[in-house]
Enzyme design. Structure first.
Site, PDB file in Angstrom:
ATOM      1  N   GLU A  14      10.863  35.689  22.595  1.00 41.10           N
ATOM      2  CA  GLU A  14       9.412  35.509  22.634  1.00 41.10           C
ATOM      3  C   GLU A  14       8.748  36.288  23.761  1.00 41.10           C
ATOM      4  O   GLU A  14       7.526  36.471  23.755  1.00 41.10           O
ATOM      5  CB  GLU A  14       9.079  34.022  22.731  1.00 41.10           C
ATOM      6  CG  GLU A  14       9.533  33.252  21.504  1.00 41.10           C
ATOM      7  CD  GLU A  14       9.365  31.749  21.609  1.00 41.10           C
ATOM      8  OE1 GLU A  14       9.584  31.067  20.589  1.00 41.10           O
ATOM      9  OE2 GLU A  14       9.023  31.251  22.693  1.00 41.10           O
ATOM     10  N   GLY A  80       6.174  25.888  13.295  1.00 39.34           N
ATOM     11  CA  GLY A  80       6.304  25.546  11.889  1.00 39.34           C
ATOM     12  C   GLY A  80       4.956  25.242  11.276  1.00 39.34           C
ATOM     13  O   GLY A  80       4.143  24.527  11.867  1.00 39.34           O
ATOM     14  N   ASP A 187       8.624  29.139  10.125  1.00 38.72           N
ATOM     15  CA  ASP A 187       9.178  28.291   9.064  1.00 38.72           C
ATOM     16  C   ASP A 187       8.065  27.389   8.544  1.00 38.72           C
ATOM     17  O   ASP A 187       6.965  27.344   9.098  1.00 38.72           O
ATOM     18  CB  ASP A 187      10.359  27.456   9.571  1.00 38.72           C
ATOM     19  CG  ASP A 187       9.960  26.519  10.701  1.00 38.72           C
ATOM     20  OD1 ASP A 187       9.514  25.400  10.391  1.00 38.72           O
ATOM     21  OD2 ASP A 187      10.079  26.901  11.877  1.00 38.72           O
TER      22      ASP A 187
END
Length: 222
Positions: A14, A80, A187
């Site tokens: 990241e 997510g 996701d």
């Protein structure tokens, strides 16, 4: 004089793209963390990998403020999706952040200037990615089941879920330091999470970091 920007990522991937563009001046090690100090596009920054979860994120944020006197904090990383419109690779820029695993939930409001600058340069940074603005949820758990996902959606109506932003927002707010949370979707926060995460988290981290880099260029022009 430009205000030093603190940049926090939970995992190495990241912050890797940002470190590639960093003109490093010094590295400071404290409490197991490495703080990379220098400039990106001649703007002063301190970049750090905090580790996963709220405790790591909170401790890291306070050190950034105490040791480096950062005047703004941006958190970059993956999350997510909790909204059917938001697909893998898309970006969420926080307007507000909450910790969904607290009994008493406080809402932390993102800095308007940082938010507006990030949104304004989002297409330039990631032309093939859709950017959403809204509430980000934080908790010390990886959301991978439909039942928990449905509860989060019904209870908070957030756009995505992750594990650090709410703690960063909390500590930044206590110190009256402006903050922004930027998350790219890795996701769908459901039963497919374990299958999707490995494949898409690197792409998501790249999209998020690209937006942070573009945001720095905007800050430099102010």
């Amino acid at each position: 004089m430009k205000k030093t920007l603190g940049i926090i990522g939970a995992e190495q991937q990241e912050i890797d793209l940002l470190l590639e563009h960093l003109s490093l001046e010094k590295t400071v090690k404290k409490a197991g963390l490495s703080f990379f100090c220098g400039t990106i596009h001649e703007y002063p920054v301190v970049i750090v990998k905090a580790g996963i979860g709220k405790v790591n994120a909170a401790a890291c944020t306070q050190m950034l403020i105490d040791l480096f006197d950062v005047k703004m904090i941006v958190n970059t990383g993956a999350a997510g999706s909790l909204d059917s419109r938001i697909n893998i690779g898309d970006i969420v820029v926080s307007t507000e952040v909450i910790q969904h695993d607290l009994d008493v939930t406080k809402v932390f409001t993102s800095d308007k200037l940082l938010h507006d600058l990030a949104v304004s340069c989002s297409h330039e940074a990631n032309p093939d990615v859709t950017v959403y603005e809204g509430l980000i949820l934080t908790g010390d758990q990886f959301i991978s089941g439909q039942e928990k996902k449905n509860w989060l959606i019904d209870t908070f109506h957030g756009l995505c879920a992750e594990m650090e932003g709410g703690a960063i927002a909390h500590v930044a707010s206590l110190n009256e330091v402006p903050f922004l949370i930027i998350r790219s979707i890795s996701d769908k926060a459901d039963g497919s999470a374990t299958m999707d995460y490995t494949q898409f988290s690197k792409m998501a981290s790249y999209h998020s970091a690209r937006l942070v880099e573009a945001l720095i260029e905007k800050l430099l022009a102010l």
